[in-house]
Scaffold this active site. Sequence first.
Site, PDB file in Angstrom:
ATOM      1  N   ARG A  63      19.014  20.108  -6.452  1.00 21.04           N
ATOM      2  CA  ARG A  63      19.354  21.113  -7.456  1.00 21.04           C
ATOM      3  C   ARG A  63      18.938  22.511  -7.025  1.00 21.04           C
ATOM      4  O   ARG A  63      19.369  23.492  -7.580  1.00 21.04           O
ATOM      5  CB  ARG A  63      18.618  20.781  -8.772  1.00 21.04           C
ATOM      6  CG  ARG A  63      19.112  19.526  -9.410  1.00 21.04           C
ATOM      7  CD  ARG A  63      18.143  19.046 -10.454  1.00 21.04           C
ATOM      8  NE  ARG A  63      16.863  18.649  -9.858  1.00 21.04           N
ATOM      9  CZ  ARG A  63      15.899  18.030 -10.512  1.00 21.04           C
ATOM     10  NH1 ARG A  63      16.042  17.770 -11.783  1.00 21.04           N
ATOM     11  NH2 ARG A  63      14.776  17.676  -9.917  1.00 21.04           N
ATOM     12  N   LYS A 172      10.886   2.741  -4.749  1.00 20.94           N
ATOM     13  CA  LYS A 172      10.248   2.117  -5.895  1.00 20.94           C
ATOM     14  C   LYS A 172       9.673   3.213  -6.788  1.00 20.94           C
ATOM     15  O   LYS A 172       9.470   4.328  -6.264  1.00 20.94           O
ATOM     16  CB  LYS A 172       9.172   1.115  -5.469  1.00 20.94           C
ATOM     17  CG  LYS A 172       8.305   1.544  -4.339  1.00 20.94           C
ATOM     18  CD  LYS A 172       7.013   2.228  -4.511  1.00 20.94           C
ATOM     19  CE  LYS A 172       6.549   2.920  -5.679  1.00 20.94           C
ATOM     20  NZ  LYS A 172       5.559   3.979  -5.485  1.00 20.94           N
ATOM     21  N   HIS A 202       7.492   1.148   1.113  1.00 16.91           N
ATOM     22  CA  HIS A 202       7.064   1.551   2.458  1.00 16.91           C
ATOM     23  C   HIS A 202       5.824   0.796   2.927  1.00 16.91           C
ATOM     24  O   HIS A 202       5.532   0.770   4.116  1.00 16.91           O
ATOM     25  CB  HIS A 202       6.885   3.073   2.552  1.00 16.91           C
ATOM     26  CG  HIS A 202       5.631   3.599   1.927  1.00 16.91           C
ATOM     27  ND1 HIS A 202       5.477   3.759   0.579  1.00 16.91           N
ATOM     28  CD2 HIS A 202       4.455   4.007   2.479  1.00 16.91           C
ATOM     29  CE1 HIS A 202       4.267   4.252   0.330  1.00 16.91           C
ATOM     30  NE2 HIS A 202       3.627   4.409   1.462  1.00 16.91           N
ATOM     31  N   LYS A 206       4.443  -0.850   6.900  1.00 13.53           N
ATOM     32  CA  LYS A 206       3.203  -0.444   7.582  1.00 13.53           C
ATOM     33  C   LYS A 206       2.849  -1.495   8.629  1.00 13.53           C
ATOM     34  O   LYS A 206       2.964  -2.699   8.373  1.00 13.53           O
ATOM     35  CB  LYS A 206       2.058  -0.302   6.566  1.00 13.53           C
ATOM     36  CG  LYS A 206       2.189   0.979   5.742  1.00 13.53           C
ATOM     37  CD  LYS A 206       0.927   1.237   4.943  1.00 13.53           C
ATOM     38  CE  LYS A 206       1.146   2.394   4.003  1.00 13.53           C
ATOM     39  NZ  LYS A 206       0.618   3.654   4.489  1.00 13.53           N
ATOM     40  N   GLU A 240      -7.696   5.071  -3.823  1.00 12.20           N
ATOM     41  CA  GLU A 240      -7.333   6.368  -3.251  1.00 12.20           C
ATOM     42  C   GLU A 240      -8.305   7.428  -3.762  1.00 12.20           C
ATOM     43  O   GLU A 240      -8.635   7.427  -4.949  1.00 12.20           O
ATOM     44  CB  GLU A 240      -5.917   6.758  -3.652  1.00 12.20           C
ATOM     45  CG  GLU A 240      -4.852   5.860  -3.068  1.00 12.20           C
ATOM     46  CD  GLU A 240      -3.462   6.278  -3.520  1.00 12.20           C
ATOM     47  OE1 GLU A 240      -2.737   6.854  -2.701  1.00 12.20           O
ATOM     48  OE2 GLU A 240      -3.110   6.037  -4.687  1.00 12.20           O
ATOM     49  N   ASP A 259       3.403   2.147 -10.336  1.00 16.70           N
ATOM     50  CA  ASP A 259       3.446   2.952  -9.115  1.00 16.70           C
ATOM     51  C   ASP A 259       3.113   2.125  -7.875  1.00 16.70           C
ATOM     52  O   ASP A 259       3.815   2.189  -6.866  1.00 16.70           O
ATOM     53  CB  ASP A 259       2.466   4.132  -9.253  1.00 16.70           C
ATOM     54  CG  ASP A 259       2.565   5.105  -8.090  1.00 16.70           C
ATOM     55  OD1 ASP A 259       3.683   5.309  -7.582  1.00 16.70           O
ATOM     56  OD2 ASP A 259       1.526   5.676  -7.697  1.00 16.70           O
ATOM     57  N   HIS A 264       3.808  -2.393  -4.000  1.00 13.00           N
ATOM     58  CA  HIS A 264       2.979  -2.504  -2.788  1.00 13.00           C
ATOM     59  C   HIS A 264       1.989  -3.669  -2.871  1.00 13.00           C
ATOM     60  O   HIS A 264       1.835  -4.444  -1.943  1.00 13.00           O
ATOM     61  CB  HIS A 264       2.159  -1.230  -2.559  1.00 13.00           C
ATOM     62  CG  HIS A 264       2.968   0.037  -2.490  1.00 13.00           C
ATOM     63  ND1 HIS A 264       4.270   0.076  -2.071  1.00 13.00           N
ATOM     64  CD2 HIS A 264       2.639   1.326  -2.781  1.00 13.00           C
ATOM     65  CE1 HIS A 264       4.707   1.329  -2.095  1.00 13.00           C
ATOM     66  NE2 HIS A 264       3.739   2.104  -2.538  1.00 13.00           N
ATOM     67  N   LYS A 354      -6.735   5.827  -8.622  1.00 12.07           N
ATOM     68  CA  LYS A 354      -6.745   7.173  -8.037  1.00 12.07           C
ATOM     69  C   LYS A 354      -8.137   7.740  -8.319  1.00 12.07           C
ATOM     70  O   LYS A 354      -8.806   7.298  -9.246  1.00 12.07           O
ATOM     71  CB  LYS A 354      -5.696   8.053  -8.708  1.00 12.07           C
ATOM     72  CG  LYS A 354      -4.272   7.541  -8.516  1.00 12.07           C
ATOM     73  CD  LYS A 354      -3.480   8.455  -7.617  1.00 12.07           C
ATOM     74  CE  LYS A 354      -2.046   8.039  -7.487  1.00 12.07           C
ATOM     75  NZ  LYS A 354      -1.570   8.067  -6.097  1.00 12.07           N
TER      76      LYS A 354
HETATM   77  C1  BG6 Z   1       3.259   5.659  -3.165  1.00 10.70           C
HETATM   78  C2  BG6 Z   1       2.677   5.947  -4.518  1.00 10.70           C
HETATM   79  O1  BG6 Z   1       4.234   4.666  -3.242  1.00 10.70           O
HETATM   80  O2  BG6 Z   1       2.215   5.221  -2.308  1.00 10.70           O
HETATM   81  C3  BG6 Z   1       1.553   6.944  -4.444  1.00 10.70           C
HETATM   82  O3  BG6 Z   1       3.716   6.453  -5.341  1.00 10.70           O
HETATM   83  C4  BG6 Z   1       0.521   6.499  -3.432  1.00 10.70           C
HETATM   84  O4  BG6 Z   1       0.953   7.147  -5.698  1.00 10.70           O
HETATM   85  C5  BG6 Z   1       1.213   6.200  -2.121  1.00 10.70           C
HETATM   86  O5  BG6 Z   1      -0.409   7.537  -3.268  1.00 10.70           O
HETATM   87  C6  BG6 Z   1       0.253   5.669  -1.085  1.00 10.70           C
HETATM   88  O6  BG6 Z   1       0.954   5.568   0.130  1.00 10.70           O
HETATM   89  P1  BG6 Z   1       0.234   5.785   1.497  1.00 10.70           P
HETATM   90  O7  BG6 Z   1       1.246   5.400   2.510  1.00 10.70           O
HETATM   91  O8  BG6 Z   1      -0.154   7.231   1.556  1.00 10.70           O
HETATM   92  O9  BG6 Z   1      -0.940   4.887   1.456  1.00 10.70           O
END
Ligand code: BG6
Length: 485
Positions: A63, A172, A202, A206, A240, A259, A264, A354
Amino acid sequence: MTLSVKNSPAEVRPTPLITPTPTALVIFGATGDLSRRKLLPALFDLYRQGHFPTTWRIIGFSRDQYTTASFRQFVEKIITARPEKHTASQRADFLQKITYQPGQFEQGQSYLALSEELIRLETQEFGSCSNKLFYLAVPPTYYEVIFQNLAHSGLSIPCAGADGWTRVLVEKPFGKDLATAQKLDQILGLLFKEEQIFRVDHYLAKEALQNILAFRFANSIFELLWNNTNIAKVEIKFWEELGVGERGAFYEDIGALRDVGQNHMLQMLALIAMEDPGKLSAAAIRRKRTNVLKQLRPLTPADIRHHTVRGQYEGYRAETAVRAASDTETYFRFRAFVDNDRWQGVPFYLESGKKMQENKTEIAIYFRESNTCLTQVAEERHQNLLIFRIQPNEGISLVFWAKKPGFAMDLESKLLSFSYHDEYSLLLPDAYERVLFDCFRGDQTLFTSTQEVKAAWKFITPILEQWHSSPLLTYQSSSRGPKNK
Ligand code: BG6
């Protein structure tokens, strides 16, 4: 006999991609957080290493009012900041193949303009039809409208004949719960076949997660112990240090469980618990991961009350774009069981937060102690522990017990450890490089299937529903999460 251990720091790189059909990659949300932090750097790194289709273009769609020239400047800033060395001519060539298309996700007109740009590329630059890849790097609330518009504009239809393809990459969380995920699937299913849909998680891409499969099925000494007779519990931790930062608006609607829990972390559980797929095919591996997710025992209201915790860090409500009375969780913990012969009775504890005291994503397998001559003499419990360190310091450690030197039979714990960073001088490939590379070559192993997503939501949705009436505990920044959890 001498045992030689082959320990060669071999190339960690995938094989180059050679496809004669030109490829156009459209990034929806090209100026957003994901594109800026992950996609554009990963694309440039893949390109730099030669892991790109021979002929290609990237079209940024969003946008924001950029032009092709100003979007190229935006991309240049990102790639100039990459730590990996590259030449000025690589940078210039990469940028020259990028164009920008401003547009509204909701407006059919914008897709017609995009379609015209793709036709222009095919007729004036490629001289043939092209493979098309649509990456939805946008908040999940836009998925439905983008899918609809892709269909109406005819963009989802491949035009390159038998060898060409059109693929869509979605991030996701796919949906907000079981019902919304199923609705999205219905729409997506009308437009694309399963082999065209690449649902990104993702974490699956890894290196340390892929290594779980390698470790389990290449090391029979462990695989023999991989069951409820020998394993007492499994802990999956996803801590995190950072808070939600600039992603408050996205996170507010999602929360920690959607999330990272629904995707994951359940995928980590699936890799630990799955059966041997028999062969290394995407279909076989995805089927085995799905089976585990389908075998998760549904949590009852009492389980949710007693064995789940939701928390929010102090200060979360003051973050940008977060509601003053937000009850979004930034922390969760729950207990799950996999109902099959191998795992009956073994609890899996999943915890994520977090603003935790450290960055730590790992899977700890606690083995049962056996009753031996040493049980009676020792004060400590002799439990073996196997830890998959997903990040930081990716690797594996095994805690075992050894006798302390001296006249008494005192034992102490020791560590056998493997670390990717100590063994390999190369940086591990970023997960998004792998995601994009596998999508270019059409390998869906590291992407989640419709069935996996459905099974994961089926397990998670009742927790989300009951949490509306569950307490939300607060916790201090840089802590271990809520007290009394
Ligand atoms: C994402 C989440 O999918 O993965 C984030 O939306 C998270 O909240 C992140 O911080 C962590 O990914 P990575 O690869 O930095 O560990």
